[in-house]
Structure formats: C-alpha cells, structure tokens
Design a protein around this motif. Structure first.
Motif, mmCIF file in Angstrom:
data_model
loop_
_atom_site.group_PDB
_atom_site.id
_atom_site.type_symbol
_atom_site.label_atom_id
_atom_site.label_comp_id
_atom_site.label_asym_id
_atom_site.label_seq_id
_atom_site.Cartn_x
_atom_site.Cartn_y
_atom_site.Cartn_z
ATOM 1 N N GLU A 257 4.541 12.197 -6.052
ATOM 2 C CA GLU A 257 4.227 10.879 -6.593
ATOM 3 C C GLU A 257 4.443 9.776 -5.565
ATOM 4 O O GLU A 257 3.680 8.804 -5.490
ATOM 5 N N ARG A 261 1.562 7.043 -4.433
ATOM 6 C CA ARG A 261 1.702 5.587 -4.500
ATOM 7 C C ARG A 261 1.420 4.950 -3.135
ATOM 8 O O ARG A 261 0.744 3.925 -3.041
ATOM 9 N N GLN A 265 -1.610 2.313 -1.933
ATOM 10 C CA GLN A 265 -1.422 1.034 -1.244
ATOM 11 C C GLN A 265 -2.285 0.951 0.007
ATOM 12 O O GLN A 265 -2.865 -0.094 0.308
#
Length: 278
Positions: A257, A261, A265
């Motif tokens: 995870e 993330r 970005q």
C-alpha cells in the motif's frame, strides 16, 4: 582459452560439496567442490572428455551428454535451460573480429499501443542487453532523478554497472547486477552479446566480468527502490517475452500500500507521455 559452457560446468562443479551427494570428501584438497573424476563418473563420461569440455577443447557435446551432466550436477530447471543455451552458443561461437551493428531498436506499433493502454502504469519495453526501447510516463515518474533515462539511448545494464547513482537507487543492487549480467547471455544474438560486453568491460571493470562469468541464475524477487524523493518503493514485475522481436514488455506493480500511494503521487506530476526511443 575456455568457453562459457566450460566456465559454467566448472563453476557448478566447484560449488558442490561431495558430502551432499553421498561421496567421500577425500581429505584436504587444493580447490573446493566436486572432483572431475567424481562428476565424470556420475555423468558416465571419461575424465578426459570432461576436461576437454571445461577447457574449451570440445565445443560440440551431444544432447545426451548435456542431459547426463545436468543430472550429475543436480541442476535446477532454470540452470538446465542455461546449460543447453551455453552448449548451443559454444558450438556456434563466432569470432568478433568485425564489430556487428547494434540490435534493432524499433518497437512494433502494436506493442507501443499496448504500452499506451497501460498508461499511467509503470511499464517499459527492453531487450536482454538492457536497452530501454520505450516506456510509459509512469516509468518516467518512478525513475525521475535517478539518471537512468538521462541518456539519449538509455541502457539499464550500463546504468547499473557504471552510474554510481544506481547503487543508491536499487536497494538490492547486487541482485539487480546479477540479473543484468545473466540476461546478457540471452541477448538478441551471440554477435550482439560480444559487441556489448566488449564495450562494457572497459567501463565497468572486474565487478561486471566477475558476475558475467559466474553464471548465477538470478532470483528475480520484488524490486526495491530508494527513490530520490525519499520514498521507499517495492515493485513486482510481470514480463511478457516478445520472442519474434528479441524484446520484452515489463510491467511493474506496487507490492504494498505504501508503494501504491507513492506511485499515485508521482502520477499527479507532469512527466510527459509515452516515449519510444529509436
């Protein structure tokens, strides 16, 4: 002068402890591993014939002999494939007196369209020499600031062995270096392998040549990256062989995870579009 086949057989013989095969250790020895006489007996061939193969004086062993050696050395399936490949190129080895043309860099339109469908994912098209032939914007976002794509003709193998930034970027640099060195044996052709390795040896030095001739089958686990932004990335790799082109399509997927993330970005920042490098 030896051959890749002879080097591989000798390296595997040196790496086997006689006790693991139920053989006596024979007391103190000048070199580690299995004796030639023991390996020859297990494979059902003469010591003289094995010596000729290891020294490069016999370049055309039969399939039966290769299978017998693979059994005698207890090779894993990947190592058996590599043994057969080395026997093939050793039998047809060419001399590199003339410099061959580089392998073709064009990527088929249908492959480029596949890359477009993978946007904004992380993917590239490469060959066994390490040439980055095309890539998605997602790949550019993950490698931004590392120097990998700075060259007009980016090459992952050259980057790994000659750019100091690679040792920071790849958390498991030793494993990645083993992968890149091993994949050169599976290059587009023997001529291209010889051309590229000769060029790279002078720049990369002994660390490259040592790995090249160890013939270690790479583990190819998850790829761990230290991104210049400070993010720690962990990526899984799925590889599709484009056999008719001697190329590969490699897709990188977040393994956790935190990586997902971070990649999200990166995607929010402008890095251009799909790029084909010719």
């Amino acid at each position: 002068m030896g051959t890749p086949l002879g080097d591989f057989i000798r390296a595997r013989r040196d790496g086997i402890q006689p006790e693991s095969l139920g053989l006596p250790a024979h007391g103190r020895r000048r070199s580690p591993g299995l004796r030639r006489s023991d390996l020859a007996a297990r494979a059902g061939i003469s010591v003289e014939y094995l010596t000729r193969m290891e020294q490069g004086r016999d370049r055309n062993p039969s399939i039966a002999v290769m299978n017998a050696l693979a059994d005698a050395l207890s090779l894993a399936p990947e190592e058996r494939d590599h043994l057969r490949y080395l026997a093939k190129i050793t039998g047809g080895e060419c001399s590199a007196h003339t410099r061959p043309a580089p392998p073709r860099r064009q990527v088929r339109p249908s492959v480029l369209e596949t890359l477009r469908l993978l946007e904004p994912g992380i993917a590239m098209v490469t060959n066994r020499l390490g040439d980055v032939l095309a890539h998605t914007s997602g790949f550019a976002s993950v490698t931004n600031g590392t120097g990998l794509l700075d060259s007009d003709v980016p090459n992952l193998t050259r980057y790994v062995f000659t750019d100091p930034r690679a040792r920071t970027f790849f958390a498991d640099w030793d494993d990645v270096a083993d992968e890149q060195a091993f994949d050169l044996w599976l290059g587009p052709s023997v001529e291209h392998y010889e051309w590229f390795t000769t060029e790279l040896v002078s720049a990369a030095g002994s660390d490259f040549t040592r790995r090249l001739h160890r013939h270690v089958i790479p583990r190819r686990g998850a790829l761990r990256l230290h991104h210049p932004s400070g993010c720690e990335l962990k990526l899984l790799r799925e590889t599709l062989d484009l056999s008719s082109d001697a190329q590969q399509l490699v897709v990188f997927l977040p393994a956790d995870e935190r990586t997902a993330r971070a990649v999200g970005q990166f995607r929010s920042q402008p890095y251009g579009r799909l790029r084909a490098i010719s």
